[in-house]
Design an enzyme around this catalytic site. Structure first.
Site, mmCIF file in Angstrom:
data_model
loop_
_atom_site.group_PDB
_atom_site.id
_atom_site.type_symbol
_atom_site.label_atom_id
_atom_site.label_comp_id
_atom_site.label_asym_id
_atom_site.label_seq_id
_atom_site.Cartn_x
_atom_site.Cartn_y
_atom_site.Cartn_z
ATOM 1 N N ASP A 12 1.046 52.244 23.985
ATOM 2 C CA ASP A 12 0.894 53.366 24.918
ATOM 3 C C ASP A 12 -0.236 53.133 25.924
ATOM 4 O O ASP A 12 -0.861 54.077 26.388
ATOM 5 C CB ASP A 12 0.636 54.686 24.175
ATOM 6 C CG ASP A 12 1.697 54.948 23.130
ATOM 7 O OD1 ASP A 12 2.877 54.758 23.448
ATOM 8 O OD2 ASP A 12 1.339 55.317 21.997
ATOM 9 N N GLY A 39 8.416 53.477 23.815
ATOM 10 C CA GLY A 39 8.776 54.407 24.887
ATOM 11 C C GLY A 39 7.922 54.097 26.091
ATOM 12 O O GLY A 39 6.698 54.194 26.018
HETATM 13 P P1 IMP Z 1 7.466 52.064 13.310
HETATM 14 O O1 IMP Z 1 7.444 50.783 14.066
HETATM 15 O O2 IMP Z 1 8.320 53.102 13.947
HETATM 16 O O3 IMP Z 1 7.751 51.915 11.873
HETATM 17 O O4 IMP Z 1 5.967 52.675 13.366
HETATM 18 C C1 IMP Z 1 4.877 51.984 12.782
HETATM 19 C C2 IMP Z 1 3.570 52.390 13.458
HETATM 20 O O5 IMP Z 1 3.570 51.922 14.801
HETATM 21 C C3 IMP Z 1 3.350 53.900 13.554
HETATM 22 O O6 IMP Z 1 1.968 54.166 13.460
HETATM 23 C C4 IMP Z 1 3.844 54.252 14.938
HETATM 24 O O7 IMP Z 1 3.258 55.417 15.448
HETATM 25 C C5 IMP Z 1 3.412 53.014 15.705
HETATM 26 N N1 IMP Z 1 4.262 52.738 16.868
HETATM 27 C C6 IMP Z 1 5.502 52.232 16.874
HETATM 28 N N2 IMP Z 1 5.955 52.106 18.139
HETATM 29 C C7 IMP Z 1 4.958 52.522 18.940
HETATM 30 C C8 IMP Z 1 4.810 52.593 20.367
HETATM 31 O O8 IMP Z 1 5.687 52.236 21.152
HETATM 32 N N3 IMP Z 1 3.621 53.091 20.802
HETATM 33 C C9 IMP Z 1 2.623 53.454 19.969
HETATM 34 N N4 IMP Z 1 2.715 53.399 18.645
HETATM 35 C C10 IMP Z 1 3.867 52.928 18.130
#
Ligand code: IMP
Length: 423
Positions: A12, A39
């Protein structure tokens, strides 16, 4: 010129905007890891576009946008994104290319992601999109790839094998009723038919592009400290978010990469659980969150906020081989009397100037700060470095000094024009 863009913090950072700007001078824009947990928000002519899978370069006419083998794809999400962009008049069909080797997220991945999270003592804060379980199947050699959806018998065998094993686990470990073969089989064969027009050999396509002296932009998702190896494990995502991931996730060789642009927010944010040494007190965090609209583009969750951490970003620069930096959201810091930058951590009387990979140290360490005066003027519309208030210029020089890396872009707002180029 082949450029990799990476996030230097916990994601982000504002990569979407930099990718959008650099896409104008690129021929190919390529995602190499992650899935729709990402995103990217891009604002063009006051219209906001949020991308989860398709590279945001698609907003630029004529650019070829690729999903490399390192990406994991939730077909329903990708179809929705294609439809929504098409509705906005953006031509997709001749410009989107998907590697046949990308792994596909299946319904059981999403449910497993969510069920596992509820059973954990320390939650990761996963987005629950099935990313981790899909990558786990890839490493376990039981994943289903996009190309499998084009071959009925291969897909049938792979899905059967998966459901035989997984349904037992769902029932016995999680008390979940499991998944029906025919439903998934029919739905995903249909996806295969839809995607067949986009599937191709991405590494071959990019190799040819490199031979023809085309410019490629590799678009990183998430950030360095969410990397599966070098992030704040286990509070990470499941892919290689660092620049080296661009090669593994596309099949382009390391020697083809010319430039690595690191993107850092002027402060720090994190979504989900895990250590965060420079995190603000709740009231101040809330004020900065409101000012910087710090809510996840994917889940809408409030982002945790803190001061800029030069220990982290310095490590990022080394891990990624960053050759230049973009500093984002400088405008959010306007109006603060004093601004802090973390220059080291202190734990049990010891000073850490280099990033400590011991989770206990990162979790318990107290940051050591350098403080400088802020600036009161808004940063609206400065078009050059010299038009920035003195405090903002001091902040940028201090960052350059601490990080020993050239800052070439400063962003002072969400639009394309709210950008200062220093080179
Ligand atoms: P996952 O990849 O959805 O399993 O999430 C694992 C960790 O990475 C969590 O703390 C999420 O909030 C973080 N995370 C995953 N994708 C993003 C992103 O695009 N931006 C910020 N944090 C992310």
């Amino acid at each position: 010129m082949n450029t990799v863009i990476v996030g230097t913090q916990w994601g982000d950072e504002g990569k979407g905007k930099i990718i959008d700007i650099l896409s104008a001078d690129s021929d190919y824009i390529v995602r190499y890891q992650g899935g729709n947990n990402a995103g990217h928000t891009v604002v063009v002519d006051d219209k906001e576009y949020i991308f989860h899978l398709i590279p945001s370069g698609i907003l630029h006419k004529g650019k070829i946008c690729c999903l490399g083998n390192g990406v994991v794809v939730d077909p329903a999400v990708l179809i929705k994104e294609i439809e929504s962009l098409s509705k906005s008049g953006i031509e997709i069909d001749t410009r989107l290319k998907i590697s046949g080797l990308v792994h596909v997220i299946l319904p059981y991945h999403k449910i497993l992601d969510q069920l596992r999270e509820t059973k954990r003592k320390y939650r990761i804060g996963t987005t629950g999109r099935g990313i981790g379980p899909c990558y786990a199947d890839k490493i376990n050699r039981c994943g289903i790839r996009m190309i499998d959806l084009l071959n009925e018998s291969v897909f049938k065998d792979k899905l059967r094998d998966n459901l035989n094993e997984k349904n037992e686990i769902f029932k016995k470990v999680f008390g979940h009723h499991g998944f029906k073969f025919s439903r998934i089989y029919d739905e995903y064969l249909r996806y295969g038919k839809i995607f067949s027009r986009y599937i191709c050999n991405i590494s071959g396509l990019l190799r040819k592009a490199i031979k023809n002296k085309k410019d490629i932009l590799f678009e990183g998702a998430q950030g360095t400290f969410l990397d599966i190896d070098f992030g704040t494990y286990p509070f990470v995502t499941s892919s290689s978010t660092i620049s080296a991931g661009a090669c593994i996730g596309t099949g382009v060789s390391v020697s083809a990469i010319d430039r690595v642009v690191g993107v850092a927010k002027a402060y720090t944010t994190r979504v989900g659980e895990g250590p965060f040494p420079t995190e603000f007190e709740p009231a101040f965090a809330e004020a900065i969150r409101a000012k910087g609209s710090e809510f996840g583009a994917t889940t809408g969750r409030p982002r945790r906020c803190g001061w800029f951490d030069s220990v982290m970003v310095k490590e990022s620069i080394l891990l990624n081989g960053i050759t230049e930096l973009a500093i984002m959201k400088m405008d959010v810091l306007s109006g603060l009397k004093r601004i802090k930058i973390c220059t080291a951590y202190k734990y049990k009387g010891k000073i850490f100037k280099e990033f400590p990979y011991d989770l206990e140290v990162i979790t318990r360490a107290k940051p050591v700060y350098k403080e400088i005066n802020g600036w009161s003027k808004t940063l609206a519309l400065p078009r050059s470095y010299n038009q920035l208030p003195a405090g903002a210029r001091d902040y940028i020089s201090l960052l350059e000094d601490l990080l020993q890396t050239k800052i070439t872009i400063i962003s002072v707002g969400s639009g394309r024009l709210d950008t200062i180029f220093l080179d």
